[in-house]
Scaffold this active site. Structure first.
Site: not given
Ligand code: NVA
Ligand code: CP
Length: 299
Positions: A104, A131, A134, A219, A259, A287
């Protein structure tokens, strides 16, 4: 044979994606029935997190343990990555020790570089651009609750961000129609949109996108790394809030996904996310199952 990666939904072909989802559904029902699936005994998944996580961390670690393997968590603070060791070197070293790496991070290019130097599968656990894990869980959820998503209409309301961009890929791979409503200033990548033009329409009017939709998705308005823009974004995105008025324009049987983490009162009202059309808890739970099926496929 060189390793398969999962950096975007385009790294698997349509049949492979559907097979992973079907296997996820099977693994979920086996788990509920108390049946173990120790198909990857001794396999090691290394998980590198440069951003916070609850769902991705816990679901990947649980998935690899339930498959009979083991997970290793690394953050920049406690690895040499945080002290500037090149990604290329880290990728080559981890390839000699573990069986799969999940990352990540911020720039998607970092994942691409890592994958280029890796002999083992690399999974995108979220980048600034995509992502895919997800959306794999979202697709599993739709298939389970409503059947095949082919030919259906999905409405995306809000930021043209990493989740939205993965939905653009999903529209092509799963053959549904995606209507995106977002401000002209926060649209997804133009090249990605152009490639998906047969499956995607973009507007700045939320009513137009949500009308008749079978699935409604949103989101956060400020993603990780954009916290300092939160106030300004809240103003720009306010008309895209998924509320009961907008949901009433979707198809009667429409379901709502997010998500998570969610901000009630910003991108979605409590009434919608905690209401009867919301499937966010099943979505989050999936997930685990979809990533378990993905790990089985890749390792
Ligand atoms: N768009 C959000 C998704 C979090 C799971 C982010 O990147 O923070
Ligand atoms: N939706 C998602 O990826 O959640 P986290 O940021 O908690 O991993």
């Amino acid at each position: 044979m060189s390793a398969r990666h999962f950096l975007t939904l385009n790294d698997l072909n349509r049949d492979e994606l559907r097979n992973v989802i079907n296997r996820a559904i099977e693994l979920k029902s086996n788990l509920k029935a108390g049946k173990e699936n120790i198909s990857k005994p001794g396999k090691i998944l290394c998980m590198i997190f440069e951003k916070s996580s609850t769902r991705t961390r816990v679901s990947f670690e649980t998935a690899i343990v339930q498959l009979g393997g083991h997970g290793i968590f690394l953050s920049p603070d406690d690895s040499q990555l945080g002290r500037g060791e090149p990604l290329e070197d880290t990728a080559r070293v981890l390839s000699k020790m573990v069986d799969c790496v999940m990352i990540r991070t911020f720039e998607h290019e970092k994942l691409m570089t890592f994958a280029e130097y890796s002999d083992i599968p690399v999974i995108n656990g979220l980048s600034d651009s995509f992502h895919p894990c997800q959306v794999l869980a979202d697709m599993q959820t739709y298939f389970e609750m409503c059947g095949d998503i082919q030919g259906k209409t999905v409405a995306w309301l809000g930021d043209g961000n990493n989740m939205c961009q993965s939905y653009i890929n999903a529209a092509r791979q799963f053959d549904f129609f995606l209507k995106i409503a977002c401000p002209a200033t926060h649209q997804p990548d133009g090249q990605l949109l152009a490639k998906a033009s047969s499956h995607v329409e973009i507007t700045d009017e939320p009513e137009q996108a949500i009308k008749g939709a079978d699935l409604v998705v949103t989101d956060v308005w400020a993603s990780m790394g954009q916290e300092q823009e939160s106030e300004e974004r809240a103003k720009v995105f306010s008309i895209y809030q998924v509320n009961s008025r907008l949901m009433s324009l979707a198809a009667k049987q429409a379901i709502f996904m997010h998500c998570l983490p969610a901000h009630r009162g910003d991108e979605v009202t409590a009434e919608v996310i905690d209401g009867p059309q919301s499937v966010v808890w099943e979505e989050a739970g999936n997930r685990l199952h979809s990533q378990k099926a993905l790990l089985e496929f890749l390792i």
